[in-house]
Write an enzyme that holds these catalytic residues in place. Structure first.
Site, PDB file in Angstrom:
ATOM      1  N   TYR A 143       2.183  19.686  37.142  1.00  0.00           N
ATOM      2  CA  TYR A 143       3.512  19.827  36.532  1.00  0.00           C
ATOM      3  C   TYR A 143       3.689  21.265  36.033  1.00  0.00           C
ATOM      4  O   TYR A 143       4.722  21.901  36.266  1.00  0.00           O
ATOM      5  CB  TYR A 143       3.609  18.830  35.381  1.00  0.00           C
TER       6      TYR A 143
HETATM    7  N1  LIG Z   1      11.884  15.444  28.329  1.00  0.00           N
HETATM    8  C1  LIG Z   1      11.369  16.620  28.008  1.00  0.00           C
HETATM    9  O1  LIG Z   1      10.817  16.835  26.931  1.00  0.00           O
HETATM   10  C2  LIG Z   1      11.477  17.759  28.998  1.00  0.00           C
HETATM   11  C3  LIG Z   1      11.076  19.028  28.570  1.00  0.00           C
HETATM   12  C4  LIG Z   1      11.160  20.091  29.457  1.00  0.00           C
HETATM   13  C5  LIG Z   1      11.633  19.887  30.745  1.00  0.00           C
HETATM   14  N2  LIG Z   1      11.987  18.632  31.149  1.00  0.00           N
HETATM   15  C6  LIG Z   1      12.454  18.491  32.526  1.00  0.00           C
HETATM   16  O2  LIG Z   1      13.814  18.091  32.521  1.00  0.00           O
HETATM   17  C7  LIG Z   1      14.101  17.372  33.727  1.00  0.00           C
HETATM   18  C8  LIG Z   1      14.768  16.056  33.365  1.00  0.00           C
HETATM   19  O3  LIG Z   1      13.857  15.285  32.615  1.00  0.00           O
HETATM   20  P1  LIG Z   1      14.226  13.989  31.766  1.00  0.00           P
HETATM   21  O4  LIG Z   1      13.416  14.087  30.542  1.00  0.00           O
HETATM   22  O5  LIG Z   1      15.706  13.821  31.676  1.00  0.00           O
HETATM   23  O6  LIG Z   1      13.572  12.866  32.682  1.00  0.00           O
HETATM   24  P2  LIG Z   1      14.174  11.521  33.312  1.00  0.00           P
HETATM   25  O7  LIG Z   1      15.055  10.824  32.358  1.00  0.00           O
HETATM   26  O8  LIG Z   1      13.004  10.811  33.887  1.00  0.00           O
HETATM   27  O9  LIG Z   1      15.087  12.077  34.499  1.00  0.00           O
HETATM   28  C9  LIG Z   1      14.549  12.568  35.686  1.00  0.00           C
HETATM   29  C10 LIG Z   1      15.542  12.289  36.791  1.00  0.00           C
HETATM   30  O10 LIG Z   1      15.032  12.844  38.015  1.00  0.00           O
HETATM   31  C11 LIG Z   1      15.329  11.932  39.046  1.00  0.00           C
HETATM   32  N3  LIG Z   1      14.482  12.123  40.207  1.00  0.00           N
HETATM   33  C12 LIG Z   1      13.140  11.977  40.279  1.00  0.00           C
HETATM   34  N4  LIG Z   1      12.731  12.225  41.538  1.00  0.00           N
HETATM   35  C13 LIG Z   1      13.850  12.549  42.250  1.00  0.00           C
HETATM   36  C14 LIG Z   1      14.075  12.914  43.589  1.00  0.00           C
HETATM   37  N5  LIG Z   1      13.087  13.034  44.485  1.00  0.00           N
HETATM   38  N6  LIG Z   1      15.346  13.137  43.986  1.00  0.00           N
HETATM   39  C15 LIG Z   1      16.378  13.034  43.109  1.00  0.00           C
HETATM   40  N7  LIG Z   1      16.216  12.707  41.824  1.00  0.00           N
HETATM   41  C16 LIG Z   1      14.959  12.456  41.402  1.00  0.00           C
HETATM   42  C17 LIG Z   1      15.130  10.573  38.415  1.00  0.00           C
HETATM   43  O11 LIG Z   1      15.782   9.584  39.184  1.00  0.00           O
HETATM   44  P3  LIG Z   1      15.057   8.195  39.579  1.00  0.00           P
HETATM   45  O12 LIG Z   1      15.190   7.349  38.343  1.00  0.00           O
HETATM   46  O13 LIG Z   1      15.846   7.702  40.729  1.00  0.00           O
HETATM   47  O14 LIG Z   1      13.626   8.513  39.901  1.00  0.00           O
HETATM   48  C18 LIG Z   1      15.779  10.810  37.052  1.00  0.00           C
HETATM   49  O15 LIG Z   1      17.178  10.600  37.165  1.00  0.00           O
HETATM   50  C19 LIG Z   1      12.746  17.213  34.448  1.00  0.00           C
HETATM   51  O16 LIG Z   1      12.604  18.239  35.412  1.00  0.00           O
HETATM   52  C20 LIG Z   1      11.742  17.415  33.326  1.00  0.00           C
HETATM   53  O17 LIG Z   1      10.504  17.850  33.816  1.00  0.00           O
HETATM   54  C21 LIG Z   1      11.947  17.564  30.297  1.00  0.00           C
END
Ligand SMILES: NC(=O)c1ccc[n+]([C@@H]2O[C@H](COP(=O)([O-])OP(=O)(O)OC[C@H]3O[C@@H](n4cnc5c(N)ncnc54)[C@H](OP(=O)(O)O)[C@@H]3O)[C@@H](O)[C@H]2O)c1
Length: 269
Positions: free
Chosen positions: A163
């Protein structure tokens, strides 16, 4: 003219029904942006688009895998036939892959295919949508122009080697493509990123929230390294993204903006 006005622009949000993608899409919609919710699951993408429409904004659902170029190009054609242009891309698809973590095993035991999977989701899943949609932004040239904001992480976090490598790649890609686009298209296509600190969402809830609803050891360590002493709320990402997508940021490109309660600047002492 209000430089923060982004009314009627067209945004594509990958991971648009995920926690952060949904909040960013709804935040842009509240500012008058037309939002295309892109994701792999048609039911979830449609439900999110419907929720945005219910708030009075314009939205559509796009079904595509963020790692599949053919599907992404087809999604781009759908947006173009609906709205004729693409002004903003938010790359919010991504997340951890539990098989690629080394919390309970040695880093040498991570299965190579799990490493491929986490790299593909986070790195290819940002680079490919950017290629598909920035190509259109570059064609549009001046006028309402393209802004792309991949998420990025720059500091080493234990247990999540793949990651971290992928997010470091996104960070470099942001700077690389920002330079290339600015040299070719001036301020018409800007590439920026936000680097969120820690927000409790679907992808990390199981490692931050204990069975009894309290914080895990890892969550307590994060909070002790976050000067503000709390997790972020996804809504706290909206202001910076709105700014980056507006003409108020017309000279900003290649920036990676930390939104992390001070996590990235704290020495720990
Ligand atoms: N949460 C944190 O603290 C944090 C901090 C820094 C960065 N981030 C980054 O922010 C982004 C969003 O994270 P989040 O926390 O909102 O997570 P989340 O709620 O799990 O959302 C991730 C989204 O990505 C989609 N996804 C996964 N694989 C995919 C693919 N191959 N094609 C299209 N869509 C896909 C998922 O859809 P499905 O449900 O269909 O799989 C889900 O809608 C990520 O890149 C994460 O690494 C998060």
């Amino acid at each position: 003219m209000n430089p923060f006005d982004i009314t009627d622009r067209v945004a594509v949000v990958t991971g648009g029904y995920g926690v952060i993608g949904s909040v960013l899409g709804r935040g842009l919609a509240a500012a008058g942006v037309r939002v295309a919710v892109l994701g792999r699951r048609s039911d979830a993408a449609n439900a999110e688009a419907e929720a945005i429409r219910a708030s009075g904004a314009d939205a559509l659902a796009l079904v595509a895998d963020a790692t599949d170029m053919d599907q992404l190009r087809a999604a781009r054609e759908e947006v173009l036939s609906a709205w004729g242009r693409v002004d903003i891309l938010i790359n919010a698809a991504g997340g951890n892959v539990s098989r690629a973590r080394s919390d309970t095993i040695s880093v040498f035991e991570i299965p190579p295919d799990a490493f491929d999977e986490v790299l593909r989701l986070n790195l290819h899943g940002t680079v490919l949508p950017t290629m598909a949609f920035a190509e259109q932004m570059a064609k549009q040239g001046r006028g309402p122009s393209g802004r792309i904001s991949p998420m990025a992480a720059v500091r080493a976090l234990s247990g999540v080697m793949g990651y971290s490598v992928a997010k470091a790649g996104i960070d470099n890609f942001t700077r690389w493509l920002a330079t290339d686009m600015a040299r070719r298209h001036g301020d018409a296509v800007r590439i920026n990123a936000i680097a969120p600190g820690f927000f409790i969402t679907t992808q990390n809830r199981n490692v931050l929230v204990a069975g009894d609803g309290g914080h895990t050891d890892r969550a307590r360590k994060i909070l002790s390294q976050t000067p503000m002493g709390r997790f972020g709320r996804p809504e706290e990402l909206v202001g910076a993204v709105h700014w980056l997508c507006s003409d108020a940021a017309s000279f900003v490109t290649g920036a990676v903006i930390p939104i992390d309660g001070g996590f990235s600047v704290f020495s720990g002492v």
